[in-house]
Design an enzyme around this catalytic site. Structure first.
Site, short mmCIF file in Angstrom:
data_model
loop_
_atom_site.label_atom_id
_atom_site.label_comp_id
_atom_site.label_asym_id
_atom_site.label_seq_id
_atom_site.Cartn_x
_atom_site.Cartn_y
_atom_site.Cartn_z
N SER A 63 0.80 -1.24 0.00
CA SER A 63 0.00 0.00 0.00
C SER A 63 0.82 1.28 0.00
CB SER A 63 -0.94 0.01 1.21
OG SER A 63 -2.05 -0.81 0.99
N SER B 185 -5.64 3.83 4.51
CA SER B 185 -5.10 2.95 3.47
C SER B 185 -6.22 2.27 2.68
CB SER B 185 -4.17 1.90 4.07
OG SER B 185 -3.37 1.31 3.07
N LYS C 50 0.01 3.75 -2.67
CA LYS C 50 -0.99 4.83 -2.56
C LYS C 50 -0.34 6.21 -2.44
CE LYS C 50 -4.65 1.96 -0.57
NZ LYS C 50 -3.99 0.73 -0.09
N LYS D 157 3.53 6.70 4.65
CA LYS D 157 2.58 5.64 4.30
C LYS D 157 3.08 4.27 4.71
CE LYS D 157 -1.24 4.16 2.64
NZ LYS D 157 -1.17 3.06 3.63
#
Length: 388
Positions: free
Chosen positions: A56, A111, A59, A218
């Site tokens: 993720s 997320s 992202k 992130k």
């Protein structure tokens, strides 16, 4: 001999203290990079260019593109294709109304795979078309060993990156104020649904609460990729970006790496001698120049080669106002441009009185000339009307 020893000792004492270098064995991640955000200088690396799934942390790219190319307050109505996706979610249902701004927060805090898919399809019509946009942006940033397939980071054979490339992406993304604000939030109050109602999302990034100066960025995890984390922190004018891929102890890896960076990266001030330039028609024939901001560069390596490249006007005409831009100075680290600073007028220069009088006289004469021409043209026009 004694004198030489004293000189060496003085030189060594003048150098900033450094801790012993980190070993790759000190970091649990299979791939890692610590980078100076403003310059791209590498402070630490471990298998930095090895291709890996990044989960993720993908992202970061999706949220950045959403912040760059979508109207923040534009409302999207979700479809099954957007929200029916496995994995983490910001809680979107079919028919929900949600803004692009809330989608950015939904990606970076919760997320949400649903947020990533909704943004991608809304912007480009399909996941595949949005992936093309992601890869074009990656090439622009310089991510040479990266391939994006999904906007969320779900596993795919052709979806991969490297620790180095993800650090480049993070450094670039932090320059976007909307992205930076979102990724650094511990929590956010949003409003979406059918009809929209207030929701609260919490950031998965523990460093925001446990590490001094943490900015974000992130987290990521799949069984294939393992634990992935991209973080950033700022202290005393130094911003560092840290990336770990497939780490068993990522939180401690990042604290250790960031601590090492802040202990060893220093701010280096660069002197810049600017020439005076010639001014025409002014009370002064020369003008002093100054930098709009001091040149302070965070550097890790003692051998870092800093140089300057100038673009300046050779002359200009009065009047000049203090602060007017006269060019720029490009700062280069080892030949690579890292920053540009404007060169401005350090003072004002008025026009000479004589020039003002001449200017007024010229304008008056020009108006008189135009008036005479106009009268003559009217006379000619009347004569022609009489003839025909």
């Amino acid at each position: 001999m004694k004198k030489r020893f004293c000189l060496v000792l003085v030189f060594l004492l003048a150098l900033p203290l450094r801790v012993s270098a980190l070993s790759p064995a000190d970091v649990s991640a299979k791939s890692a990079v610590l980078m100076v955000a403003d310059t791209g200088e590498i402070v630490f690396e471990k298998n930095a260019h090895e291709k890996r799934s990044m989960a993720s942390t993908t992202k970061i790219m999706t949220a950045l593109l959403t912040a760059e190319c979508a109207t923040p307050r534009r409302v999207v109505v979700t479809t099954p294709e957007m929200v029916n996706v496995e994995g983490t979610s910001m809680g979107l249902m079919v028919g929900d109304k949600v803004t692009f701004n809330d989608l950015v927060y939904g990606m970076l805090l919760a997320s949400g795979n649903d947020a990533a898919n909704t943004a991608a399809i809304s912007i480009d019509g399909s996941i595949e078309s949005f992936a093309v946009r992601m890869n074009k942006k990656a090439a622009q940033i310089g991510m040479k060993n990266t391939s994006f397939v999904t906007p969320s980071g779900l596993d795919d054979e052709n979806h991969y990156s490297t620790a180095y490339d993800m650090a480049l992406l993070a450094c670039y993304a932090l320059q976007n104020p909307d992205f930076r604000e979102a990724c650094s939030c511990v929590s956010a109050k949003l409003c979406y649904g059918n009809e929209p109602y207030i929701r609260y999302l919490s950031n998965h990034n523990k460093l925001l609460k446990t590490y001094d100066g943490a900015i974000g960025i992130k987290t990521g995890f799949t069984k294939k990729s393992g634990r992935c984390l991209v973080s950033a922190a700022e202290r005393n004018g130094v911003t560092l970006v840290c990336v770990t891929l497939s780490a068993s102890d990522d939180w401690n890896d990042h604290k250790k790496l960031l601590d090492f960076g802040f202990e060893n990266v220093r701010i280096k001030s660069v002197e810049c001698n600017l020439p005076d330039i010639r001014i025409l028609g002014g009370e002064s024939s020369e003008l002093s120049l100054a930098l709009s901001n001091p040149i302070n560069v965070p550097v890790f390596s003692y051998s870092a080669d800093l140089s300057l490249s100038f673009k300046l006007k050779n002359y200009d005409f009065a009047p000049i106002k203090k602060g007017d831009i006269f060019g720029s100075v490009c700062v280069l680290l080892d030949g690579k441009p890292i920053n540009t600073v404007s060169v401005i007028a350090a003072e004002s220069v008025n026009q000479t009185t004589e020039l003002n009088e001449n200017k007024f006289s010229f304008i008056k004469s020009f108006k008189q000339f135009i008036s005479k021409v106009s009268i003559k043209l009217k006379e000619i026009f009347k004569e022609r009307q009489t003839v025909y």
